[in-house]
Design a protein around this motif. Structure first.
Motif, PDB file in Angstrom:
ATOM      1  N   ASN A 172      20.144  49.150  49.262  1.00  0.00           N
ATOM      2  CA  ASN A 172      20.475  50.254  50.092  1.00  0.00           C
ATOM      3  C   ASN A 172      19.539  49.909  51.271  1.00  0.00           C
ATOM      4  OD1 ASN A 172      21.741  52.542  51.188  1.00  0.00           O
ATOM      5  ND2 ASN A 172      19.994  53.987  50.177  1.00  0.00           N
ATOM      6  N   LEU A 173      18.172  49.673  50.982  1.00  0.00           N
ATOM      7  CA  LEU A 173      17.355  49.385  52.134  1.00  0.00           C
ATOM      8  C   LEU A 173      17.656  48.033  52.770  1.00  0.00           C
ATOM      9  CD1 LEU A 173      14.648  49.697  53.736  1.00  0.00           C
ATOM     10  CD2 LEU A 173      13.554  48.205  52.119  1.00  0.00           C
ATOM     11  N   ALA A 174      18.194  46.995  52.043  1.00  0.00           N
ATOM     12  CA  ALA A 174      18.799  45.909  52.668  1.00  0.00           C
ATOM     13  C   ALA A 174      20.080  46.486  53.705  1.00  0.00           C
ATOM     14  CB  ALA A 174      19.154  44.946  51.782  1.00  0.00           C
ATOM     15  N   ALA A 175      20.744  47.149  53.412  1.00  0.00           N
ATOM     16  CA  ALA A 175      21.937  47.548  54.239  1.00  0.00           C
ATOM     17  C   ALA A 175      21.403  48.299  55.532  1.00  0.00           C
ATOM     18  CB  ALA A 175      22.682  48.696  53.498  1.00  0.00           C
ATOM     19  N   LEU A 176      20.199  48.553  55.594  1.00  0.00           N
ATOM     20  CA  LEU A 176      19.543  49.555  56.855  1.00  0.00           C
ATOM     21  C   LEU A 176      18.643  48.498  57.701  1.00  0.00           C
ATOM     22  CD1 LEU A 176      18.963  52.911  55.274  1.00  0.00           C
ATOM     23  CD2 LEU A 176      20.847  52.241  56.757  1.00  0.00           C
ATOM     24  N   LEU A 177      18.658  47.175  57.065  1.00  0.00           N
ATOM     25  CA  LEU A 177      17.728  46.432  58.109  1.00  0.00           C
ATOM     26  C   LEU A 177      18.488  45.591  59.030  1.00  0.00           C
ATOM     27  CD1 LEU A 177      15.799  44.620  55.316  1.00  0.00           C
ATOM     28  CD2 LEU A 177      14.779  46.523  56.752  1.00  0.00           C
ATOM     29  N   ALA A 178      18.091  45.371  60.505  1.00  0.00           N
ATOM     30  CA  ALA A 178      18.579  44.880  61.084  1.00  0.00           C
ATOM     31  C   ALA A 178      18.568  43.308  60.911  1.00  0.00           C
ATOM     32  CB  ALA A 178      18.122  45.135  62.898  1.00  0.00           C
ATOM     33  N   ASP A 179      19.302  42.453  61.462  1.00  0.00           N
ATOM     34  CA  ASP A 179      19.151  41.048  61.313  1.00  0.00           C
ATOM     35  C   ASP A 179      17.838  40.407  61.937  1.00  0.00           C
ATOM     36  OD1 ASP A 179      21.429  40.749  59.972  1.00  0.00           O
ATOM     37  OD2 ASP A 179      22.660  40.223  61.658  1.00  0.00           O
ATOM     38  N   ASP A 180      17.341  41.148  63.082  1.00  0.00           N
ATOM     39  CA  ASP A 180      16.059  40.501  63.714  1.00  0.00           C
ATOM     40  C   ASP A 180      14.931  41.545  63.563  1.00  0.00           C
ATOM     41  OD1 ASP A 180      17.067  42.859  65.158  1.00  0.00           O
ATOM     42  OD2 ASP A 180      16.702  41.934  67.040  1.00  0.00           O
ATOM     43  N   VAL A 181      14.932  42.285  62.333  1.00  0.00           N
ATOM     44  CA  VAL A 181      13.737  43.273  61.768  1.00  0.00           C
ATOM     45  C   VAL A 181      12.443  42.572  62.073  1.00  0.00           C
ATOM     46  CG1 VAL A 181      14.196  42.771  59.367  1.00  0.00           C
ATOM     47  CG2 VAL A 181      13.209  44.979  60.327  1.00  0.00           C
ATOM     48  N   THR A 182      11.463  43.226  62.597  1.00  0.00           N
ATOM     49  CA  THR A 182      10.126  42.607  62.186  1.00  0.00           C
ATOM     50  C   THR A 182       9.439  43.729  61.551  1.00  0.00           C
ATOM     51  OG1 THR A 182      10.012  41.777  64.532  1.00  0.00           O
ATOM     52  CG2 THR A 182       7.760  42.239  63.568  1.00  0.00           C
ATOM     53  N   TRP A 183       8.702  43.394  60.343  1.00  0.00           N
ATOM     54  CA  TRP A 183       8.235  44.048  59.418  1.00  0.00           C
ATOM     55  C   TRP A 183       6.708  43.768  59.489  1.00  0.00           C
ATOM     56  CZ3 TRP A 183      11.036  46.736  55.228  1.00  0.00           C
ATOM     57  CH2 TRP A 183      10.216  47.320  54.019  1.00  0.00           C
ATOM     58  N   VAL A 184       5.862  44.664  59.758  1.00  0.00           N
ATOM     59  CA  VAL A 184       4.374  44.492  59.731  1.00  0.00           C
ATOM     60  C   VAL A 184       3.699  45.316  58.711  1.00  0.00           C
ATOM     61  CG1 VAL A 184       2.549  44.600  61.215  1.00  0.00           C
ATOM     62  CG2 VAL A 184       4.641  44.012  62.047  1.00  0.00           C
ATOM     63  N   GLU A 185       2.785  44.938  57.855  1.00  0.00           N
ATOM     64  CA  GLU A 185       2.067  45.740  56.710  1.00  0.00           C
ATOM     65  C   GLU A 185       0.620  45.392  57.133  1.00  0.00           C
ATOM     66  OE1 GLU A 185       2.788  47.785  54.532  1.00  0.00           O
ATOM     67  OE2 GLU A 185       4.927  47.268  54.441  1.00  0.00           O
ATOM     68  N   VAL A 186      -0.215  46.472  57.127  1.00  0.00           N
ATOM     69  CA  VAL A 186      -1.577  46.570  57.207  1.00  0.00           C
ATOM     70  C   VAL A 186      -1.995  47.095  55.846  1.00  0.00           C
ATOM     71  CG1 VAL A 186      -3.719  47.198  58.308  1.00  0.00           C
ATOM     72  CG2 VAL A 186      -1.786  46.825  59.597  1.00  0.00           C
ATOM     73  N   ASP A 187      -3.220  46.368  55.408  1.00  0.00           N
ATOM     74  CA  ASP A 187      -3.802  46.609  54.125  1.00  0.00           C
ATOM     75  C   ASP A 187      -5.200  46.087  54.049  1.00  0.00           C
ATOM     76  OD1 ASP A 187      -3.287  44.122  52.945  1.00  0.00           O
ATOM     77  OD2 ASP A 187      -1.459  44.898  52.297  1.00  0.00           O
ATOM     78  N   GLN A 188      -5.691  46.353  52.607  1.00  0.00           N
ATOM     79  CA  GLN A 188      -7.054  45.797  52.431  1.00  0.00           C
ATOM     80  C   GLN A 188      -7.195  44.270  52.780  1.00  0.00           C
ATOM     81  OE1 GLN A 188      -5.620  47.992  50.232  1.00  0.00           O
ATOM     82  NE2 GLN A 188      -7.006  48.712  48.854  1.00  0.00           N
ATOM     83  N   ARG A 189      -6.088  43.542  52.318  1.00  0.00           N
ATOM     84  CA  ARG A 189      -6.060  42.097  52.539  1.00  0.00           C
ATOM     85  C   ARG A 189      -5.457  41.645  53.870  1.00  0.00           C
ATOM     86  NH1 ARG A 189      -2.992  41.249  46.977  1.00  0.00           N
ATOM     87  NH2 ARG A 189      -1.728  42.121  48.033  1.00  0.00           N
ATOM     88  N   SER A 190      -4.291  42.403  54.402  1.00  0.00           N
ATOM     89  CA  SER A 190      -3.897  42.264  55.730  1.00  0.00           C
ATOM     90  C   SER A 190      -4.290  43.155  56.876  1.00  0.00           C
ATOM     91  CB  SER A 190      -2.496  42.049  55.522  1.00  0.00           C
ATOM     92  OG  SER A 190      -1.885  41.247  54.753  1.00  0.00           O
ATOM     93  N   GLN A 191      -5.704  42.983  57.243  1.00  0.00           N
ATOM     94  CA  GLN A 191      -6.265  43.901  58.233  1.00  0.00           C
ATOM     95  C   GLN A 191      -5.538  43.811  59.436  1.00  0.00           C
ATOM     96  OE1 GLN A 191     -10.545  43.502  57.357  1.00  0.00           O
ATOM     97  NE2 GLN A 191     -10.219  44.250  55.280  1.00  0.00           N
ATOM     98  N   PRO A 192      -6.128  44.972  60.281  1.00  0.00           N
ATOM     99  CA  PRO A 192      -5.298  45.066  61.614  1.00  0.00           C
ATOM    100  C   PRO A 192      -5.354  43.970  62.538  1.00  0.00           C
ATOM    101  CG  PRO A 192      -6.543  47.039  61.117  1.00  0.00           C
ATOM    102  CD  PRO A 192      -6.720  46.123  59.944  1.00  0.00           C
TER     103      PRO A 192
END
Length: 118
Positions: free
Chosen positions: A21-41
């Protein structure tokens, strides 16, 4: 004349948080950014393109991590989601809050901040 905006169907994600269901809502050119303890700002984790995002989600699923959209809303070309992920065996949980940019009902940008149990 203003353009018609197709909002993200947040209710469908809350009702069915499956990867499909999530995959069906992703654009082909989506950019996904995650910030957390390991991947800081200053150096966040960034996935570009639908295939890269789906590969990242598949890696999580292969480790037995389940995801559930527990809350959210959509307004025009913006949306927000609260996602709860659980490790197998009742172990640690991950909470992600994400702000989304939407175009034609598809996610074109995901900016998420996540934290997990240690």
């Amino acid at each position: 004349m203003s353009a018609t905006v197709t909002p993200l169907d947040v209710e469908s994600l809350i009702a069915d948080s499956s990867k499909a269901n999530l995959a069906a809502l992703l654009a082909d050119d989506v950019t996904w950014v995650e910030v957390d303890q390991r991947s800081q700002p200053q150096a966040p984790a960034v996935y570009r393109g639908r295939a890269a995002v789906l590969a990242m989600l598949e890696q999580a699923a292969a480790r037995g991590i389940t995801s559930e959209v527990v809350d959210g809303f959509s307004a025009g070309d913006r949306a927000a989601l609260a996602v709860l992920c659980s490790y197998p065996g009742g172990g640690a949980q991950v909470r992600c809050n994400a702000l989304l940019h939407v175009h034609d009902g598809k996610i074109v940008r995901w900016d998420g901040v996540q934290a997990w149990d240690e």
